[in-house]
Design a protein around this motif. Structure first.
Motif, PDB file in Angstrom:
ATOM      1  N   LEU A 133       0.860  -1.004   0.099  1.00 57.03           N
ATOM      2  CA  LEU A 133      -0.299  -0.065  -0.054  1.00 57.03           C
ATOM      3  C   LEU A 133       0.709   1.048   0.703  1.00 57.03           C
ATOM      4  CD1 LEU A 133      -2.888   0.897   2.541  1.00 57.03           C
ATOM      5  CD2 LEU A 133      -1.075   2.374   1.872  1.00 57.03           C
ATOM      6  N   VAL A 134       1.430   1.382   0.731  1.00 57.26           N
ATOM      7  CA  VAL A 134       2.719   3.210   1.283  1.00 57.26           C
ATOM      8  C   VAL A 134       3.431   2.518  -0.107  1.00 57.26           C
ATOM      9  CG1 VAL A 134       4.389   3.545   2.501  1.00 57.26           C
ATOM     10  CG2 VAL A 134       3.003   2.085   3.361  1.00 57.26           C
ATOM     11  N   ALA A 135       3.900   1.708  -0.370  1.00 55.61           N
ATOM     12  CA  ALA A 135       5.415   1.562  -1.191  1.00 55.61           C
ATOM     13  C   ALA A 135       4.289   1.964  -3.466  1.00 55.61           C
ATOM     14  CB  ALA A 135       5.694   0.384  -2.123  1.00 55.61           C
ATOM     15  N   SER A 136       2.921   1.830  -3.667  1.00 52.55           N
ATOM     16  CA  SER A 136       2.602   2.374  -4.456  1.00 52.55           C
ATOM     17  C   SER A 136       1.860   3.602  -3.985  1.00 52.55           C
ATOM     18  CB  SER A 136       1.090   1.218  -5.042  1.00 52.55           C
ATOM     19  OG  SER A 136       0.058   1.384  -5.278  1.00 52.55           O
ATOM     20  N   SER A 137       1.218   4.173  -3.362  1.00 52.47           N
ATOM     21  CA  SER A 137       0.450   4.968  -3.186  1.00 52.47           C
ATOM     22  C   SER A 137       1.557   6.196  -2.811  1.00 52.47           C
ATOM     23  CB  SER A 137      -0.706   5.181  -1.844  1.00 52.47           C
ATOM     24  OG  SER A 137      -1.534   4.312  -2.054  1.00 52.47           O
ATOM     25  N   PHE A 138       2.819   6.202  -2.032  1.00 52.04           N
ATOM     26  CA  PHE A 138       3.344   6.975  -2.204  1.00 52.04           C
ATOM     27  C   PHE A 138       4.401   7.259  -2.832  1.00 52.04           C
ATOM     28  CE2 PHE A 138       7.566   7.928  -0.594  1.00 52.04           C
ATOM     29  CZ  PHE A 138       7.689   8.903   0.573  1.00 52.04           C
ATOM     30  N   SER A 139       4.641   5.780  -4.021  1.00 52.45           N
ATOM     31  CA  SER A 139       5.967   6.113  -5.116  1.00 52.45           C
ATOM     32  C   SER A 139       4.805   7.237  -5.911  1.00 52.45           C
ATOM     33  CB  SER A 139       6.400   5.312  -5.601  1.00 52.45           C
ATOM     34  OG  SER A 139       4.802   4.157  -5.695  1.00 52.45           O
ATOM     35  N   GLN A 140       3.588   6.458  -5.898  1.00 56.09           N
ATOM     36  CA  GLN A 140       2.618   8.000  -7.072  1.00 56.09           C
ATOM     37  C   GLN A 140       2.779   9.348  -7.232  1.00 56.09           C
ATOM     38  OE1 GLN A 140      -1.680   6.390  -8.385  1.00 56.09           O
ATOM     39  NE2 GLN A 140      -0.871   4.575  -7.164  1.00 56.09           N
ATOM     40  N   ASP A 164      14.484   9.601  -8.944  1.00 56.46           N
ATOM     41  CA  ASP A 164      14.494   9.629  -7.365  1.00 56.46           C
ATOM     42  C   ASP A 164      15.388   8.095  -7.020  1.00 56.46           C
ATOM     43  OD1 ASP A 164      13.905  11.974  -7.050  1.00 56.46           O
ATOM     44  OD2 ASP A 164      12.017  11.860  -6.986  1.00 56.46           O
ATOM     45  N   GLU A 165      15.442   8.098  -5.081  1.00 57.28           N
ATOM     46  CA  GLU A 165      16.672   6.904  -4.825  1.00 57.28           C
ATOM     47  C   GLU A 165      15.129   6.869  -3.315  1.00 57.28           C
ATOM     48  OE1 GLU A 165      19.829   7.553  -4.718  1.00 57.28           O
ATOM     49  OE2 GLU A 165      20.931   7.903  -6.239  1.00 57.28           O
ATOM     50  N   VAL A 166      15.117   5.155  -3.539  1.00 57.47           N
ATOM     51  CA  VAL A 166      14.727   4.826  -2.287  1.00 57.47           C
ATOM     52  C   VAL A 166      15.719   4.021  -2.249  1.00 57.47           C
ATOM     53  CG1 VAL A 166      13.148   2.771  -1.780  1.00 57.47           C
ATOM     54  CG2 VAL A 166      12.327   4.686  -3.326  1.00 57.47           C
ATOM     55  N   VAL A 167      16.166   3.604  -0.327  1.00 58.32           N
ATOM     56  CA  VAL A 167      17.186   3.102   0.088  1.00 58.32           C
ATOM     57  C   VAL A 167      15.878   2.047   1.695  1.00 58.32           C
ATOM     58  CG1 VAL A 167      18.941   3.771   2.067  1.00 58.32           C
ATOM     59  CG2 VAL A 167      18.775   6.028   0.016  1.00 58.32           C
ATOM     60  N   ILE A 168      16.667   0.724   1.541  1.00 61.44           N
ATOM     61  CA  ILE A 168      16.292  -0.025   2.167  1.00 61.44           C
ATOM     62  C   ILE A 168      17.320  -0.779   2.490  1.00 61.44           C
ATOM     63  CG2 ILE A 168      14.053  -0.338   0.789  1.00 61.44           C
ATOM     64  CD1 ILE A 168      15.300  -3.153  -0.517  1.00 61.44           C
ATOM     65  N   SER A 169      17.036  -2.052   3.735  1.00 56.53           N
ATOM     66  CA  SER A 169      18.692  -2.081   3.314  1.00 56.53           C
ATOM     67  C   SER A 169      18.836  -3.885   3.159  1.00 56.53           C
ATOM     68  CB  SER A 169      18.631  -2.529   5.119  1.00 56.53           C
ATOM     69  OG  SER A 169      18.055  -4.112   5.910  1.00 56.53           O
ATOM     70  N   ARG A 188      13.958   9.395  -1.432  1.00 52.93           N
ATOM     71  CA  ARG A 188      12.876  10.341  -1.521  1.00 52.93           C
ATOM     72  C   ARG A 188      12.161   9.854  -0.043  1.00 52.93           C
ATOM     73  NH1 ARG A 188      13.536  13.537  -2.855  1.00 52.93           N
ATOM     74  NH2 ARG A 188      13.761  14.139  -4.731  1.00 52.93           N
ATOM     75  N   ILE A 189      12.638   7.719   0.065  1.00 56.14           N
ATOM     76  CA  ILE A 189      12.054   7.271   1.422  1.00 56.14           C
ATOM     77  C   ILE A 189      12.905   6.623   1.882  1.00 56.14           C
ATOM     78  CG2 ILE A 189      10.784   5.019   0.065  1.00 56.14           C
ATOM     79  CD1 ILE A 189       9.011   5.724   2.808  1.00 56.14           C
ATOM     80  N   VAL A 190      13.214   6.062   3.119  1.00 58.15           N
ATOM     81  CA  VAL A 190      13.896   5.032   3.863  1.00 58.15           C
ATOM     82  C   VAL A 190      12.655   3.789   4.364  1.00 58.15           C
ATOM     83  CG1 VAL A 190      15.263   4.537   5.483  1.00 58.15           C
ATOM     84  CG2 VAL A 190      15.416   6.642   4.246  1.00 58.15           C
ATOM     85  N   ALA A 191      13.156   2.658   4.232  1.00 60.54           N
ATOM     86  CA  ALA A 191      12.422   0.779   4.399  1.00 60.54           C
ATOM     87  C   ALA A 191      12.856   0.536   4.817  1.00 60.54           C
ATOM     88  CB  ALA A 191      11.328   0.694   3.018  1.00 60.54           C
ATOM     89  N   VAL A 192      13.005   0.061   6.178  1.00 64.12           N
ATOM     90  CA  VAL A 192      13.720  -1.390   6.702  1.00 64.12           C
ATOM     91  C   VAL A 192      12.989  -2.201   8.068  1.00 64.12           C
ATOM     92  CG1 VAL A 192      16.133   0.176   6.523  1.00 64.12           C
ATOM     93  CG2 VAL A 192      14.804   0.765   8.507  1.00 64.12           C
ATOM     94  N   THR A 193      13.552  -3.059   8.166  1.00 65.24           N
ATOM     95  CA  THR A 193      13.052  -3.649   9.428  1.00 65.24           C
ATOM     96  C   THR A 193      13.370  -3.890  10.695  1.00 65.24           C
ATOM     97  OG1 THR A 193      12.525  -5.783   9.327  1.00 65.24           O
ATOM     98  CG2 THR A 193      14.520  -5.639   9.026  1.00 65.24           C
ATOM     99  N   ASN A 194      12.896  -3.354  11.436  1.00 66.34           N
ATOM    100  CA  ASN A 194      12.444  -3.220  13.156  1.00 66.34           C
ATOM    101  C   ASN A 194      13.458  -3.845  13.101  1.00 66.34           C
ATOM    102  OD1 ASN A 194      10.137  -3.315  15.936  1.00 66.34           O
ATOM    103  ND2 ASN A 194      12.550  -3.447  15.761  1.00 66.34           N
ATOM    104  N   PRO A 227      11.164  10.820   5.227  1.00 64.94           N
ATOM    105  CA  PRO A 227      10.003  10.087   5.394  1.00 64.94           C
ATOM    106  C   PRO A 227      11.025   8.169   5.543  1.00 64.94           C
ATOM    107  CG  PRO A 227       9.242  10.177   3.660  1.00 64.94           C
ATOM    108  CD  PRO A 227      10.816  11.034   3.919  1.00 64.94           C
ATOM    109  N   VAL A 228      10.399   7.543   7.172  1.00 66.12           N
ATOM    110  CA  VAL A 228      10.516   5.966   6.944  1.00 66.12           C
ATOM    111  C   VAL A 228       9.536   5.319   7.085  1.00 66.12           C
ATOM    112  CG1 VAL A 228      12.595   4.673   8.357  1.00 66.12           C
ATOM    113  CG2 VAL A 228      13.154   7.262   8.468  1.00 66.12           C
ATOM    114  N   LEU A 229       9.510   4.495   6.149  1.00 65.36           N
ATOM    115  CA  LEU A 229       9.136   3.010   6.628  1.00 65.36           C
ATOM    116  C   LEU A 229       8.903   1.769   7.477  1.00 65.36           C
ATOM    117  CD1 LEU A 229       6.568   1.272   4.844  1.00 65.36           C
ATOM    118  CD2 LEU A 229       8.130   0.466   5.615  1.00 65.36           C
ATOM    119  N   ILE A 230       8.335   1.739   8.733  1.00 65.30           N
ATOM    120  CA  ILE A 230       9.303   0.533   9.175  1.00 65.30           C
ATOM    121  C   ILE A 230       8.597  -0.825   9.100  1.00 65.30           C
ATOM    122  CG2 ILE A 230      10.221  -0.767  11.510  1.00 65.30           C
ATOM    123  CD1 ILE A 230      11.656   1.918  10.630  1.00 65.30           C
ATOM    124  N   ASP A 231       9.299  -2.375   8.962  1.00 65.24           N
ATOM    125  CA  ASP A 231       9.067  -3.564   8.727  1.00 65.24           C
ATOM    126  C   ASP A 231       8.763  -3.974  10.329  1.00 65.24           C
ATOM    127  OD1 ASP A 231       8.079  -6.110   8.729  1.00 65.24           O
ATOM    128  OD2 ASP A 231       9.824  -6.162   6.867  1.00 65.24           O
TER     129      ASP A 231
END
Ligand code: C6P
Length: 404
Positions: free
Chosen positions: A98-105, A112-117, A164-170, A194-198
């Motif tokens: 949901l976030v990846a789809s809506s936020f990216s649109q 742009d760049e997305v940072v994950i681990s 544009r966003i960082v997405a990492v696991t807790n 902004p940061v998304l936490i899995d």
């Protein structure tokens, strides 16, 4: 913590498989459910079943009230500022999609760049790859060291004006590493990212306070926290949820529909298209009650003791390799014995009544990092005992010589 009392709430544990007492050590895949959660589900279908937010009748009003009450329970559980920041989904996977789809649109454009681990579950990799492909953006990956600790210096170096966003696991489901998410959020926010936490592997093991963490999104599944399958949560900061478009279109997420133009419902309904899993949501509320009654700090302490004990016992077995030795870990132990294939180890343990997971655990990049095909993974929950750890250890001692 009274383990006998806790175990008595999980009748599934009280059975034999292949004539051996079941030792359930696959809790990172899914936890078992206490009787109270199962009763909530059956009571819902026995006495309350109806569609919510729609009907003008008694049952619909009661079901709606309980559904919205559960939203407030979740809000309180993770200390969100508003209940409309809690969106019910099918699970972590759907929450991240949901976030990846809506936020990216709304926020991610070409180059742009997305940072994950490098220790993400596929659920926190593939949705971002899809989003990057659609938007013409690029994925950047934070590496981790041999012990399974993220390289925060490298992370700092990866962020720039295109991020544009960082997405990492807790918590890593494979290595057990508890990542310093508050620090990660602080670092990203200093660049206004902004940061998304899995939170799939975090929520049942640590107290989560999304206001204190200051994260922008926190995603988790009910079934990994003693709740039902098929329900999860996407917490999102109000300001961001207001700005991003809906994920799916359908009933309940709209204000007005004409063939020319549709306007969307307010939060959180804008993100809850269609009939939700009402009974499962109510079951999630009961799972939260179970965790609160048991005490998440008690659960964490008990799991920590089991993990320390199991690790020290495993280390005494010849040829043992443990993957993930971060200073802060949850109750996940991934290991290999000599050159034995993890699947063979898992199959033999199964025949002795011990349920573990084997394979890449939906984290193939972690396997590539270590150059291994997979691991055997034992993971503990509130109801596991020291005796069960002993059973695991003596089983491994028994099968190890057969596999070398
Ligand atoms: N990990 C495991 O055995 P779902 O399937 O949507 O409830 O959760 C996906 C998910 C996302 N992130 C992490 C860190 C996870 O561990 C999981 C699920 C299970 O490790 C099944 S692969």
């Amino acid at each position: 913590m009274n383990i006998d009392n806790i175990r008595s709430q999980f009748p599934i544990l009280d059975q034999t498989v292949y004539g051996k007492p079941l030792v359930y050590l696959d809790n990172a895949a899914t936890t078992q459910k206490p009787t109270s959660v199962i009763e909530t589900l059956s009571n819902y279908y026995l006495t309350l079943n109806s569609n919510i937010h729609r009907g003008a009748h008694y049952l619909a009003a009661q079901a709606t009230e309980q559904y919205e009450q559960t939203r407030r329970s979740v809000q309180k559980f993770i200390n969100a500022r508003h209940s409309h920041e809690i969106v019910f989904t099918r699970g972590t996977t759907e929450s991240i999609n949901l976030v990846a789809s809506s936020f990216s649109q709304r926020f991610i454009g070409k180059d742009d760049e997305v940072v994950i681990s490098a220790m993400e579950h596929h659920s926190n990799i593939v949705p971002w790859q899809l989003a990057c492909e659609r938007q013409g953006a690029h994925l950047r990956v934070i590496p981790f060291n041999d012990n399974g600790v993220l390289d925060l210096e490298a992370f700092e170096g990866l962020m720039n004006e295109k991020t544009r966003i960082v997405a990492v696991t807790n918590v890593s489901n494979t290595l057990g590493t508890v990542n310093p998410i508050a620090e990660i959020v602080r670092m990203a926010h200093s660049h206004n990212i902004p940061v998304l936490i899995d939170g799939a592997q975090g929520i049942a093991h640590r107290r989560i306070d999304v206001q204190q963490l200051d994260c922008d999104f926190y995603c988790f599944s009910g079934h990994k926290m003693y709740g039902p399958m098929g329900v999860g949560v996407m917490y999102g900061r109000e300001e961001l949820l207001e700005q991003i478009p809906p994920y799916q279109g359908g009933g309940e997420m709209i204000k007005d529909v004409t063939f020319e133009r549709t306007t969307y419902n307010e939060l959180p309904f804008k993100f809850e298209a269609g009939t939700p899993a009402v009974g499962d949501v109510l079951g999630l509320g009961t799972a939260i009650d179970f965790i609160n009654q048991t005490g998440i700090e008690n659960i964490a302490r008990h799991e920590h003791e089991l993990t320390e004990y199991a690790t020290s016992q495993l280390m005494q077995i010849g040829g043992m390799r443990i993957f993930g030795n971060a200073p802060e870990k949850t109750s996940v132990i991934s290991f290999l014995i000599g050159d034995a294939h993890p699947y063979d180890v898992g199959t033999l343990l199964d025949k002795l009544g011990i349920a573990v997971r084997t394979g890449h655990h939906c984290t193939q990049p972690i396997m590539d990092r270590y150059g291994i095909p997979g691991t055997v993974r034992a993971s503990f929950a509130a109801y596991n005992t020291r005796e069960e750890v002993d059973t695991l250890i003596s089983a491994i001692k028994r099968i190890a010589p057969m596999l070398q």
